[in-house]
Design an enzyme around this catalytic site. Structure first.
Site, short mmCIF file in Angstrom:
data_model
loop_
_atom_site.label_atom_id
_atom_site.label_comp_id
_atom_site.label_asym_id
_atom_site.label_seq_id
_atom_site.Cartn_x
_atom_site.Cartn_y
_atom_site.Cartn_z
N VAL A 162 30.06 23.48 -7.35
CA VAL A 162 29.92 22.20 -8.07
C VAL A 162 28.45 21.92 -8.40
CG1 VAL A 162 30.53 19.77 -8.09
CG2 VAL A 162 31.97 21.37 -6.84
N LYS A 221 35.56 14.58 -0.77
CA LYS A 221 36.70 13.72 -0.38
C LYS A 221 36.87 13.61 1.13
CE LYS A 221 37.43 17.82 -1.81
NZ LYS A 221 38.06 18.76 -2.67
N GLU A 272 33.95 9.95 -8.23
CA GLU A 272 35.04 10.29 -9.16
C GLU A 272 35.55 11.71 -8.95
OE1 GLU A 272 36.67 8.26 -11.72
OE2 GLU A 272 37.92 9.96 -11.16
N GLY A 322 36.45 29.78 -7.01
CA GLY A 322 35.69 28.56 -6.64
C GLY A 322 36.56 27.33 -6.50
N GLU A 339 38.40 25.01 -0.71
CA GLU A 339 37.39 24.43 0.18
C GLU A 339 36.72 25.54 0.98
OE1 GLU A 339 36.69 20.96 0.16
OE2 GLU A 339 37.87 21.40 -1.60
N ASP A 389 43.45 18.43 2.34
CA ASP A 389 42.66 18.03 1.17
C ASP A 389 43.46 17.05 0.29
OD1 ASP A 389 40.28 18.58 -0.72
OD2 ASP A 389 42.01 19.02 -1.97
N LYS A 439 42.65 12.97 -0.56
CA LYS A 439 42.65 12.39 -1.91
C LYS A 439 43.68 11.25 -2.02
CE LYS A 439 41.12 16.76 -3.87
NZ LYS A 439 41.54 18.10 -4.28
N GLY A 464 37.22 23.64 -9.60
CA GLY A 464 36.41 24.60 -10.35
C GLY A 464 35.11 23.96 -10.82
P1 NDP Z 1 30.26 25.52 -2.01
O1 NDP Z 1 30.63 26.06 -0.69
O2 NDP Z 1 30.40 26.36 -3.21
O3 NDP Z 1 28.76 24.99 -1.96
C1 NDP Z 1 28.24 24.26 -0.88
C2 NDP Z 1 26.75 24.21 -1.02
O4 NDP Z 1 26.20 23.42 0.03
C3 NDP Z 1 26.06 25.57 -0.95
O5 NDP Z 1 25.07 25.64 -1.93
C4 NDP Z 1 25.43 25.58 0.45
O6 NDP Z 1 24.21 26.30 0.51
C5 NDP Z 1 25.12 24.11 0.62
N1 NDP Z 1 25.01 23.70 2.01
C6 NDP Z 1 25.84 23.95 3.03
N2 NDP Z 1 25.38 23.35 4.15
C7 NDP Z 1 24.23 22.75 3.82
C8 NDP Z 1 23.28 21.99 4.53
N3 NDP Z 1 23.42 21.71 5.84
N4 NDP Z 1 22.20 21.51 3.86
C9 NDP Z 1 22.04 21.76 2.55
N5 NDP Z 1 22.91 22.47 1.81
C10 NDP Z 1 23.99 22.95 2.45
O7 NDP Z 1 31.10 24.16 -2.18
P2 NDP Z 1 31.62 23.48 -3.51
O8 NDP Z 1 30.55 23.39 -4.51
O9 NDP Z 1 32.92 24.09 -3.88
O10 NDP Z 1 31.97 22.02 -2.97
C11 NDP Z 1 31.00 21.03 -2.74
C12 NDP Z 1 31.68 19.71 -2.50
O11 NDP Z 1 32.46 19.37 -3.64
C13 NDP Z 1 32.65 19.70 -1.33
O12 NDP Z 1 32.62 18.43 -0.73
C14 NDP Z 1 34.00 19.94 -1.98
O13 NDP Z 1 35.06 19.41 -1.22
C15 NDP Z 1 33.82 19.16 -3.26
N6 NDP Z 1 34.68 19.56 -4.37
C16 NDP Z 1 34.76 20.87 -4.74
C17 NDP Z 1 35.52 21.25 -5.82
C18 NDP Z 1 35.66 22.65 -6.26
O14 NDP Z 1 36.45 22.90 -7.18
N7 NDP Z 1 34.95 23.59 -5.68
C19 NDP Z 1 36.25 20.23 -6.60
C20 NDP Z 1 36.10 18.86 -6.13
C21 NDP Z 1 35.32 18.57 -5.06
P3 NDP Z 1 24.11 27.88 0.24
O15 NDP Z 1 24.51 28.07 -1.20
O16 NDP Z 1 22.67 28.20 0.45
O17 NDP Z 1 25.05 28.51 1.20
N1 HSE Z 2 39.78 22.66 -2.98
C1 HSE Z 2 40.08 21.60 -3.86
C2 HSE Z 2 41.30 21.96 -4.68
C3 HSE Z 2 38.92 21.35 -4.77
O1 HSE Z 2 41.70 23.13 -4.68
O2 HSE Z 2 41.87 21.08 -5.30
C4 HSE Z 2 39.10 20.16 -5.66
O3 HSE Z 2 39.09 18.99 -4.93
#
Ligand code: NDP
Ligand code: HSE
Length: 429
Positions: free
Chosen positions: A15, A107, A131, A189, A192, A203, A207, A304
């Site tokens: 994200v 969430k 959102e 991607g 979780e 999850d 929501k 995604g």
């Molecule tokens: P990722 O696992 O892809 O990314 C997580 C990021 O957080 C990585 O860059 C990681 O660093 C960094 N990170 C982890 N721990 C720490 C820390 N202690 N301090 C600083 N940075 C840290 O997760 P997503 O992008 O998929 O998800 C992020 C959030 O968005 C979550 O809350 C998820 O539930 C939510 N979300 C995700 C969706 C999706 O489709 N993926 C959709 C809707 C919500 P590094 O890269 O260096 O490992």
């Molecule tokens: N892991 C969550 C899903 C990301 O698959 O719906 C979006 O919230």
């Protein structure tokens, strides 16, 4: 004169990278809409050396994301780390206390601490926006909180987890097995960091609890939810579902019943004629049944990089335009605990799949167990003996109570001819 809004992004995974891409590629159109230049001032993640899909060289790198909360040069923290507690919570909490706006897609965090964080935002005259936390790119929170604010809701339900919907759809379309498709959802991607949150229904529960709070004016209460995931769903069930005119989807449902607010997450057999049965792949859909508006369905990509980042950036644009609302529709201290109903009070029809030893008397035991609980059978299928001597029996029932059904299934599972525990899937109407 153009204003400037300085933004720090903590978390540069799926994200976080998507947010940077949108902010960079749409800088001009965002400026036109907001009369504000959104400037990414600092970024943070765990591993500075990790190869990323975005160029970070023009941003200040911060090793410890939590220090962003105290940086006076930052107006908005975008928290995309994940996790209900730990670094994500401390960052959001301290940022709000220090008068910074917070945007998050988290969430788990909002379901656990959203009301507290909302209170902090109010006290410090800043925004908490989330959102992206529900239904990815589909703006259901805005729709519920703003567009539909004149309504009381009899029921809200939907497909709220892209990973599960992708798994179930792909299993149906290709016959591939669960684990294989889950691996693919992770690579895309969607999942979780710990995918058990997706497949165990947690999850979706996060929501649903957030939507229930927004719709019914109650604090988020995870303890009130009944939660069952999709790990026991097999291609066999998907196949029989199709034969019976259903599709299997993981739904989150909250409804006001005579016994109180019932919030449940579980796989459902949905008639193929129902619009939500046609929502496939990573798509999510939420149906809202309002007393004034009637029935309304919002569908969009639920997970995604780009769809989720779309929702995060929309929150940033709202902040740039000074569009503020209470995060949970009403002031945090005006949220009133709801009277909650238990799943035992649910009334509905059921699909039961039994694997049994093929011998005389089995059917009579089954019908006896069902009739003792006053459960009436709607349809019955028996699939011929396999080489191991077992057969599959598939029953659908007329409406009955959850309590009666679970008593009958306990009885059925206890018979010596039951090869494995019955699979029970609620039929959605
Ligand atoms: P990722 O696992 O892809 O990314 C997580 C990021 O957080 C990585 O860059 C990681 O660093 C960094 N990170 C982890 N721990 C720490 C820390 N202690 N301090 C600083 N940075 C840290 O997760 P997503 O992008 O998929 O998800 C992020 C959030 O968005 C979550 O809350 C998820 O539930 C939510 N979300 C995700 C969706 C999706 O489709 N993926 C959709 C809707 C919500 P590094 O890269 O260096 O490992
Ligand atoms: N892991 C969550 C899903 C990301 O698959 O719906 C979006 O919230």
């Amino acid at each position: 004169v153009k204003k400037t809004l300085t933004v720090a992004i903590a978390g540069l995974g799926t994200v976080g990278s998507g947010v940077i891409k949108i902010l960079e590629s749409k800088m001009e159109s965002i400026e036109r809409k907001t009369n504000t230049r959104l400037v990414i001032t600092a970024v943070s993640a765990r591993d500075k050396t990790r190869k990323r899909s975005v160029d970070l060289s023009s941003f200040k790198w911060v090793d410890d994301a939590e220090t962003l909360a105290a940086d006076p040069a930052i107006n908005v923290i975008v928290e995309l780390i994940g996790g209900a507690d730990g670094a994500a919570l401390r960052l959001c909490e301290n940022a709000l206390k220090n008068g910074k706006h917070v945007v998050t897609a988290n969430k788990a965090l909002i379901a656990k601490h959203g009301v507290y964080l909302s209170q902090l935002a109010e006290e410090n005259n800043v925004t908490l926006a989330f959102e992206a936390a529900v239904a990815g790119g589909a703006p259901v929170i805005k729709m519920l909180r703003e567009g539909l604010s004149a309504n009381n809701f009899a029921r809200i339900y939907g497909i709220m987890n892209g990973t599960c919907n992708y798994i179930l759809t792909t299993m149906q379309a290709t016959g591939r097995d669960f684990k294989d498709v889950l691996d693919e959802a992770q690579k895309l991607g969607y999942a979780e960091a710990d995918p058990s949150f997706d497949i165990d229904g947690i999850d979706t529960a996060h929501k649903l609890a957030i939507l229930a709070s927004l719709a019914y004016g109650c604090p988020v209460n995870m303890d009130a939810l009944f939660i069952e995931g999709i790990t026991r769903i097999t291609t066999t069930d998907i196949h029989y579902a199709a034969e019976l005119g259903f599709k299997i989807k993981l739904l989150g449902i909250c409804e006001m019943t005579a016994n109180g607010l019932l919030q449940r997450v579980h796989p459902c057999m949905i008639p193929v004629t129902n619009a939500i049965a046609c929502v496939d792949g990573v798509y999510n859909a939420v149906v809202l049944e309002g007393d004034s508006v009637g029935r309304l369905m919002l569908e969009g990509r639920g997970a995604g990089e780009s769809p989720t980042a779309s929702a995060v950036v929309a929150d940033l644009i709202d902040i740039a335009c000074n569009r503020f609302t209470y995060p949970f529709s009403v002031p945090a201290n005006a949220l009133q605990p709801a009277k909650n109903a238990s799943i035992d009070s649910h009334n509905g029809a059921y699909y039961i799949r039994l694997t049994v030893i093929d011998r005389p008397g089995v059917l009579s035991d089954i019908t006896q167990a069902l009739s003792t609980e006053h459960i009436s059978v709607e349809s019955f299928l028996q699939k011929g003996a396999k080489s191991d001597g077992n057969v599959q029996i598939i029953i659908t029932t007329h409406d009955t109570s959850e309590k009666s059904m679970s008593t009958a299934v306990k009885q059925i599972n206890s018979f010596p001819w039951a090869v494995e525990p019955a699979t029970l899937i609620r039929i959605f109407k």
